[in-house]
Design an enzyme around this catalytic site. Structure first.
Site, mmCIF file in Angstrom:
data_model
loop_
_atom_site.group_PDB
_atom_site.id
_atom_site.type_symbol
_atom_site.label_atom_id
_atom_site.label_comp_id
_atom_site.label_asym_id
_atom_site.label_seq_id
_atom_site.Cartn_x
_atom_site.Cartn_y
_atom_site.Cartn_z
ATOM 1 N N SER A 198 0.799 -1.238 0.000
ATOM 2 C CA SER A 198 0.000 0.000 0.000
ATOM 3 C C SER A 198 0.824 1.276 0.000
ATOM 4 O O SER A 198 0.263 2.372 -0.056
ATOM 5 C CB SER A 198 -0.948 0.016 1.204
ATOM 6 O OG SER A 198 -2.051 -0.821 0.963
ATOM 7 N N LYS A 252 0.004 3.801 -2.695
ATOM 8 C CA LYS A 252 -1.001 4.878 -2.611
ATOM 9 C C LYS A 252 -0.361 6.262 -2.472
ATOM 10 O O LYS A 252 -1.015 7.268 -2.753
ATOM 11 C CB LYS A 252 -1.955 4.609 -1.444
ATOM 12 C CG LYS A 252 -2.805 3.367 -1.639
ATOM 13 C CD LYS A 252 -3.764 3.156 -0.489
ATOM 14 C CE LYS A 252 -4.655 1.945 -0.725
ATOM 15 N NZ LYS A 252 -3.947 0.677 -0.572
ATOM 16 N N SER A 305 -6.422 3.342 4.069
ATOM 17 C CA SER A 305 -5.662 2.623 3.049
ATOM 18 C C SER A 305 -6.629 1.965 2.075
ATOM 19 O O SER A 305 -6.457 0.817 1.669
ATOM 20 C CB SER A 305 -4.735 1.566 3.680
ATOM 21 O OG SER A 305 -3.768 1.137 2.748
ATOM 22 N N LYS A 313 2.767 6.487 5.428
ATOM 23 C CA LYS A 313 1.924 5.399 4.950
ATOM 24 C C LYS A 313 2.482 4.040 5.322
ATOM 25 O O LYS A 313 3.686 3.814 5.314
ATOM 26 C CB LYS A 313 1.781 5.488 3.418
ATOM 27 C CG LYS A 313 0.728 4.601 2.841
ATOM 28 C CD LYS A 313 -0.664 5.081 3.173
ATOM 29 C CE LYS A 313 -1.730 4.050 2.794
ATOM 30 N NZ LYS A 313 -1.718 2.849 3.662
#
Length: 441
Positions: A69, A72, A129, A231
């Site tokens: 992720s 992103k 997320s 993140k």
């Protein structure tokens, strides 16, 4: 015999040899231990000073690994670039497609056909997320996820991310999707420089959408002084990944750890790396690698429960704010009604005062009321006097009409019956009747 020519040789040497071996073992162990503690318990790591762009630490920084992720971050970068260029707006209303709604993995729980602002979707990407939010943003910005992935890879090339390839918009497992700690560090530094306002998304603790609360899983928030983004990521093929940024004073550090064994180790090693970076900058060691051996991993354990509890404390605080706001609105409505009632009551009292029925019976008030009455009586006749005047006028008019009628009748009265009517002949006598009869014959 030769051994005997050296008195005590046979007895002392074994003891000396043991001491020498023990010292060598300690030295080797110390060296090996120091070397081991200079490394983080992750596959790869990277630390850079945001302001100076100076690399402070790296460990297998060019080893390729699935980004999960962390993908992103570049998806949000591309979206914010389009917004800054005027090609999109945070206020854009995005209709959620069936494809976006059914995307699996971590989600912000979008539903097919609903309309959500682009700003909310970016928040869902950073906090939840949300893989579903990533698809919705890509479709809105580029028309399709495939075209959006092309934009992502073009951006990566422009940033010098030579060892990175993206295959989808959210980081779900995909063949050939890979990155490195160094490339993720380059991405994070450029992203925060171009869009520092993005930290608003990455520092948010929770969001609520469609009655579902999702929380930010970044373990540094609330556990590390100055941490305000970025993140997390995880897939089986990579393990636990994390990009983190921390600001203390005027110094902002950006760190990347990839391939941690679990979320606890990921947070612990990130925390240790960040602290070693600031200690090195303060002059406590010539380098981060030199400082790391002094820092026990056990001293940098992250309380993951604290991360969640802080998030839900924010949820509770948010609910209280909403309740207080609703209470103020209700109080405002009640106050408006009371104010209206007070105005009506005040108006009623004023009317009574004008009519002389004011509850204030003081002499001054009574005198004032009497004066008002007299002036009013002079200016405007009372209803009774008006009615009396009208009655009198009506009576006079009736009398006048009656008099006029009588006068008219007198003037136009015809001759009397005696003057107009023929005088009736007196009754004839029998002799006269007989004489008339004779005349006819």
């Amino acid at each position: 015999m030769a051994h005997q020519s050296i008195p005590g040789y046979g007895k002392r040497f074994p003891g000396q040899l043991g001491i020498i071996l023990l010292v060598l073992t300690f030295v080797v162990a110390s060296v090996c231990g120091a070397h081991a503690s200079e490394r983080l318990n992750v596959v790869s790591a990277f630390l850079i000073d945001q302001n100076s762009r100076r690399v402070l630490f790296e460990q297998n920084a060019d080893a390729q690994i699935p980004p999960a992720s962390l993908t992103k971050v570049i998806s949000m970068y591309v979206a914010l670039d389009h917004i800054r260029a005027g090609k999109a707006s945070l206020a854009d209303k995005v209709k959620i497609s069936a494809r976006a709604a059914r995307t699996g993995g971590s989600r912000m729980f979008l539903t097919r056909g609903e309309t959500v602002s682009l700003d909310e979707l970016l928040m869902g990407m950073a906090v939840s997320s949300g893989n579903d939010a990533s698809v919705a943003v890509a479709e809105h910005i580029a028309g399709s996820t495939d075209r959006f992935v092309q934009l992502m890879n073009a951006k990566a090339r422009a940033l010098g991310m030579t060892e990175t390839t993206f295959r989808n918009v959210n980081g779900l497992p995909a063949a050939g999707q890979k990155t490195t700690a160094r490339d993720m560090g380059k991405l994070a530094v450029s992203y925060l420089t171009a869009h520092p306002q993005a930290l608003r998304y990455h520092s948010t603790r929770f969001i609520r959408h469609n009655k579902v609360i999702t929380t930010n899983k970044n373990p540094m928030l609330g556990n590390c002084e100055g941490a305000d983004g970025l993140k997390t990521g995880w897939v089986c093929a990579s393990g636990y990944n994390l990009i983190s940024t921390v600001k203390r004073g005027n110094t902002r550090l950006v760190a990347v750890v990839l391939g941690a064994e679990n979320s606890q180790v990921r947070g612990q090693e990130m925390n240790r790396l960040i602290d070693a970076g600031y200690r090195s900058l303060r002059g406590e060691g010539p380098s981060v690698a030199a400082v790391l051996p002094r820092l026990s991993p056990a001293d940098y354990r992250i309380d993951l429960h604290k991360t969640n509890s802080l998030a839900y404390a924010e949820v509770s605080k948010h609910k209280k704010k909403i309740a207080a706001r609703k209470g103020k609105l209700r109080a405002g409505k009640t106050g408006s009604k009371q104010h209206a009632s007070a105005q009506v009551s005040k108006s009623s009292k004023s009317s009574k005062a004008v009519k002389g029925k004011s509850p204030d019976k003081s002499a001054a008030t009574s005198k004032a009321v009497a004066t008002v009455r007299r002036e009013k009586a002079k200016a405007v006749p009372s209803n009774k006097s008006v009615r009396a005047t009208k009655v009198q006028q009506a009576r006079k008019a009736a009398v006048a009409r009656k008099t006029e009628t009588k006068t008219t009748v007198k003037r136009s009265k015809p001759a009397t019956a005696a003057s107009t009517k023929k005088t009736a002949a007196p009754p004839r006598t029998p002799v006269q009747r007989a004489e008339r009869t004779d005349k006819r014959g």
